[in-house]
Write a protein that holds these residues in place. Structure first.
Motif, PDB file in Angstrom:
ATOM      1  N   LEU A   1       0.820  -1.202   0.000  1.00 47.58           N
ATOM      2  CA  LEU A   1       0.000   0.000   0.000  1.00 47.58           C
ATOM      3  C   LEU A   1       0.861   1.261   0.000  1.00 47.58           C
ATOM      4  CD1 LEU A   1      -2.879  -0.937   2.476  1.00 47.58           C
ATOM      5  CD2 LEU A   1      -3.055  -0.617   0.004  1.00 47.58           C
ATOM      6  N   VAL A   2       1.947   1.236   0.772  1.00 46.25           N
ATOM      7  CA  VAL A   2       2.875   2.375   0.770  1.00 46.25           C
ATOM      8  C   VAL A   2       3.456   2.568  -0.629  1.00 46.25           C
ATOM      9  CG1 VAL A   2       5.055   3.251   1.674  1.00 46.25           C
ATOM     10  CG2 VAL A   2       3.433   2.146   3.215  1.00 46.25           C
ATOM     11  N   TYR A   3       3.837   1.461  -1.260  1.00 50.72           N
ATOM     12  CA  TYR A   3       4.370   1.519  -2.619  1.00 50.72           C
ATOM     13  C   TYR A   3       3.363   2.142  -3.581  1.00 50.72           C
ATOM     14  CZ  TYR A   3       5.028  -0.305  -7.346  1.00 50.72           C
ATOM     15  OH  TYR A   3       5.101  -0.435  -8.718  1.00 50.72           O
ATOM     16  N   LEU A   4       2.080   1.739  -3.449  1.00 50.17           N
ATOM     17  CA  LEU A   4       1.053   2.293  -4.328  1.00 50.17           C
ATOM     18  C   LEU A   4       0.895   3.794  -4.114  1.00 50.17           C
ATOM     19  CD1 LEU A   4      -1.782  -0.409  -4.182  1.00 50.17           C
ATOM     20  CD2 LEU A   4      -0.237   0.074  -6.086  1.00 50.17           C
ATOM     21  N   GLY A   5       0.934   4.218  -2.848  1.00 55.84           N
ATOM     22  CA  GLY A   5       0.811   5.640  -2.559  1.00 55.84           C
ATOM     23  C   GLY A   5       1.960   6.446  -3.128  1.00 55.84           C
ATOM     24  N   ILE A   6       3.195   5.952  -2.947  1.00 53.26           N
ATOM     25  CA  ILE A   6       4.373   6.661  -3.465  1.00 53.26           C
ATOM     26  C   ILE A   6       4.351   6.680  -4.988  1.00 53.26           C
ATOM     27  CG2 ILE A   6       6.889   6.593  -3.633  1.00 53.26           C
ATOM     28  CD1 ILE A   6       6.941   5.452  -0.809  1.00 53.26           C
ATOM     29  N   ARG A   7       3.990   5.538  -5.592  1.00 55.46           N
ATOM     30  CA  ARG A   7       3.943   5.480  -7.053  1.00 55.46           C
ATOM     31  C   ARG A   7       2.891   6.429  -7.608  1.00 55.46           C
ATOM     32  NH1 ARG A   7       2.121   0.199 -10.357  1.00 55.46           N
ATOM     33  NH2 ARG A   7       0.102   1.097  -9.809  1.00 55.46           N
ATOM     34  N   ALA A   8       1.777   6.553  -6.887  1.00 54.95           N
ATOM     35  CA  ALA A   8       0.719   7.463  -7.326  1.00 54.95           C
ATOM     36  C   ALA A   8       1.215   8.903  -7.346  1.00 54.95           C
ATOM     37  CB  ALA A   8      -0.500   7.328  -6.418  1.00 54.95           C
ATOM     38  N   LEU A   9       1.976   9.286  -6.313  1.00 55.38           N
ATOM     39  CA  LEU A   9       2.522  10.640  -6.270  1.00 55.38           C
ATOM     40  C   LEU A   9       3.519  10.869  -7.396  1.00 55.38           C
ATOM     41  CD1 LEU A   9       3.058  11.110  -2.424  1.00 55.38           C
ATOM     42  CD2 LEU A   9       1.343  12.222  -3.857  1.00 55.38           C
ATOM     43  N   ILE A  10       4.362   9.878  -7.670  1.00 55.95           N
ATOM     44  CA  ILE A  10       5.347  10.005  -8.749  1.00 55.95           C
ATOM     45  C   ILE A  10       4.659  10.123 -10.099  1.00 55.95           C
ATOM     46  CG2 ILE A  10       7.215   8.819  -9.979  1.00 55.95           C
ATOM     47  CD1 ILE A  10       8.043   7.589  -7.296  1.00 55.95           C
TER      48      ILE A  10
ATOM     49  N   ALA B   1      -3.329   9.573  -2.605  1.00 61.24           N
ATOM     50  CA  ALA B   1      -2.061   8.849  -2.559  1.00 61.24           C
ATOM     51  C   ALA B   1      -1.492   8.848  -1.144  1.00 61.24           C
ATOM     52  CB  ALA B   1      -1.065   9.482  -3.535  1.00 61.24           C
ATOM     53  N   ALA B   2      -1.603   9.988  -0.445  1.00 60.73           N
ATOM     54  CA  ALA B   2      -1.096  10.075   0.922  1.00 60.73           C
ATOM     55  C   ALA B   2      -1.884   9.153   1.856  1.00 60.73           C
ATOM     56  CB  ALA B   2      -1.180  11.513   1.416  1.00 60.73           C
ATOM     57  N   ILE B   3      -3.212   9.032   1.630  1.00 65.19           N
ATOM     58  CA  ILE B   3      -4.033   8.150   2.464  1.00 65.19           C
ATOM     59  C   ILE B   3      -3.613   6.700   2.275  1.00 65.19           C
ATOM     60  CG2 ILE B   3      -6.366   7.211   2.755  1.00 65.19           C
ATOM     61  CD1 ILE B   3      -7.446  10.001   2.265  1.00 65.19           C
ATOM     62  N   LEU B   4      -3.350   6.311   1.022  1.00 64.10           N
ATOM     63  CA  LEU B   4      -2.895   4.947   0.754  1.00 64.10           C
ATOM     64  C   LEU B   4      -1.592   4.652   1.488  1.00 64.10           C
ATOM     65  CD1 LEU B   4      -3.581   4.339  -3.055  1.00 64.10           C
ATOM     66  CD2 LEU B   4      -4.643   3.195  -1.111  1.00 64.10           C
ATOM     67  N   ALA B   5      -0.657   5.590   1.397  1.00 70.39           N
ATOM     68  CA  ALA B   5       0.626   5.403   2.070  1.00 70.39           C
ATOM     69  C   ALA B   5       0.443   5.320   3.586  1.00 70.39           C
ATOM     70  CB  ALA B   5       1.577   6.543   1.714  1.00 70.39           C
ATOM     71  N   ALA B   6      -0.430   6.180   4.130  1.00 75.35           N
ATOM     72  CA  ALA B   6      -0.680   6.162   5.575  1.00 75.35           C
ATOM     73  C   ALA B   6      -1.328   4.848   6.010  1.00 75.35           C
ATOM     74  CB  ALA B   6      -1.567   7.346   5.962  1.00 75.35           C
ATOM     75  N   LEU B   7      -2.271   4.346   5.217  1.00 74.31           N
ATOM     76  CA  LEU B   7      -2.899   3.060   5.531  1.00 74.31           C
ATOM     77  C   LEU B   7      -1.869   1.934   5.506  1.00 74.31           C
ATOM     78  CD1 LEU B   7      -6.247   3.274   3.517  1.00 74.31           C
ATOM     79  CD2 LEU B   7      -6.009   3.145   6.001  1.00 74.31           C
ATOM     80  N   GLY B   8      -0.965   2.001   4.533  1.00 76.35           N
ATOM     81  CA  GLY B   8       0.066   0.970   4.443  1.00 76.35           C
ATOM     82  C   GLY B   8       0.985   0.994   5.651  1.00 76.35           C
ATOM     83  N   ILE B   9       1.405   2.200   6.067  1.00 79.68           N
ATOM     84  CA  ILE B   9       2.278   2.311   7.237  1.00 79.68           C
ATOM     85  C   ILE B   9       1.560   1.807   8.487  1.00 79.68           C
ATOM     86  CG2 ILE B   9       3.454   3.961   8.758  1.00 79.68           C
ATOM     87  CD1 ILE B   9       3.968   5.682   6.263  1.00 79.68           C
ATOM     88  N   GLY B  10       0.270   2.172   8.620  1.00 74.29           N
ATOM     89  CA  GLY B  10      -0.497   1.713   9.774  1.00 74.29           C
ATOM     90  C   GLY B  10      -0.665   0.201   9.793  1.00 74.29           C
ATOM     91  N   THR B  11      -0.899  -0.376   8.607  1.00 72.91           N
ATOM     92  CA  THR B  11      -1.065  -1.832   8.517  1.00 72.91           C
ATOM     93  C   THR B  11       0.216  -2.552   8.900  1.00 72.91           C
ATOM     94  OG1 THR B  11      -2.722  -1.593   6.771  1.00 72.91           O
ATOM     95  CG2 THR B  11      -1.631  -3.742   6.976  1.00 72.91           C
ATOM     96  N   ALA B  12       1.346  -2.085   8.335  1.00 79.78           N
ATOM     97  CA  ALA B  12       2.624  -2.720   8.636  1.00 79.78           C
ATOM     98  C   ALA B  12       2.994  -2.542  10.114  1.00 79.78           C
ATOM     99  CB  ALA B  12       3.714  -2.136   7.737  1.00 79.78           C
ATOM    100  N   ALA B  13       2.731  -1.335  10.657  1.00 81.65           N
ATOM    101  CA  ALA B  13       3.083  -1.067  12.054  1.00 81.65           C
ATOM    102  C   ALA B  13       2.248  -1.910  13.008  1.00 81.65           C
ATOM    103  CB  ALA B  13       2.896   0.408  12.360  1.00 81.65           C
ATOM    104  N   SER B  14       0.974  -2.157  12.648  1.00 79.44           N
ATOM    105  CA  SER B  14       0.107  -2.932  13.533  1.00 79.44           C
ATOM    106  C   SER B  14       0.557  -4.383  13.658  1.00 79.44           C
ATOM    107  CB  SER B  14      -1.339  -2.888  13.022  1.00 79.44           C
ATOM    108  OG  SER B  14      -1.462  -3.552  11.782  1.00 79.44           O
ATOM    109  N   ALA B  15       1.336  -4.845  12.689  1.00 74.50           N
ATOM    110  CA  ALA B  15       1.828  -6.230  12.746  1.00 74.50           C
ATOM    111  C   ALA B  15       2.829  -6.416  13.879  1.00 74.50           C
ATOM    112  CB  ALA B  15       2.466  -6.620  11.419  1.00 74.50           C
ATOM    113  N   ALA B  16       3.432  -5.308  14.317  1.00 79.46           N
ATOM    114  CA  ALA B  16       4.388  -5.403  15.418  1.00 79.46           C
ATOM    115  C   ALA B  16       3.697  -5.552  16.751  1.00 79.46           C
ATOM    116  CB  ALA B  16       5.278  -4.162  15.415  1.00 79.46           C
TER     117      ALA B  16
END
Length: 210
Positions: A82-91, A195-210
């Motif tokens: 999801l983070v990748y999709l957000g960054i790619r969207a911005l690019i 795009a920023a929301i996608l990246a934020a969701l991805g970071i939240g998803t990955a962080a919640s795994a910890a």
């Protein structure tokens, strides 16, 4: 399965489908450009749901419930995607910002690629979301009087179809709303926010795994 259980399950699916999630934001992000990529993302996400239904019906998803490591790994991978999709969207937004509009009529190769990319993004995003599998694993048996592969898959197909219809309507409405707002500055800002929301969701998803 009784008619009352089926109607209850359909009602639950409708309620869940209107709850915003990563797939909904993904569809919105692609719909800002045009309705077709948004619809493609919705169809891809629905197909990912059917894949999860097959996995659950086969009993494989029980491994996710029993293995914390497998669950966390899948969440991290999905979050990174999801983070990748957000960054790619911005690019891509920056690259296309100064591009001239295509002549109406024949779709360009770039548009076709965008539709394929949107479909793949929806599919992969759903497949790497372990919550979908755990939802099927926990909820579907509650609505089945006879838990079999065919019955479980049928309920999964119903849920995926309802979700697809909701997200396709969301894509059409979003594209229509953006089409009404012809101001380039508004459209640019919407693409950046999505795009920023996608990246934020991805970071939240990955962080919640910890």
């Amino acid at each position: 399965m009784t008619l009352s259980l089926l109607l209850s399950f359909v009602g639950l699916c409708v309620l869940l489908s209107i709850t915003p999630g990563p797939d909904s934001f993904l569809v919105l992000r692609f719909s800002i450009v045009d309705a077709r990529p948004g619809i493609a993302a919705a169809v891809g996400s629905a197909l990912g749901g059917i894949v999860w239904a097959v996995v659950v019906a086969a009993g494989v998803a029980a491994l996710l419930e029993q293995s914390a490591m497998a669950y966390r790994t899948l969440k991290v991978v999905g979050g990174i995607y999801l983070v990748y999709l957000g960054i790619r969207a911005l690019i891509e937004h920056r690259k296309q910002r100064g591009a001239s509009a295509q002549v109406s009529g024949q779709p360009s190769a770039g548009e076709a690629t965008s539709i394929r990319s949107a479909f793949a993004a929806g599919l992969v995003s759903c497949m790497f979301n372990p919550k979908v599998g755990l939802f099927y694993l926990a909820v579907l048996p509650q609505f089945l009087t006879d838990v079999t592969f065919a019955n479980t898959l049928a309920l999964g197909a119903i849920e995926s179809t309802i979700a697809a219809v909701e997200m396709i309507l969301l894509a059409l409405l979003a594209a229509r709303a953006v089409a009404m707002l012809r101001r380039p500055r508004v459209r640019d800002r919407l693409e950046q926010i999505s795009a920023a929301i996608l990246a934020a969701l991805g970071i939240g998803t990955a962080a919640s795994a910890a």
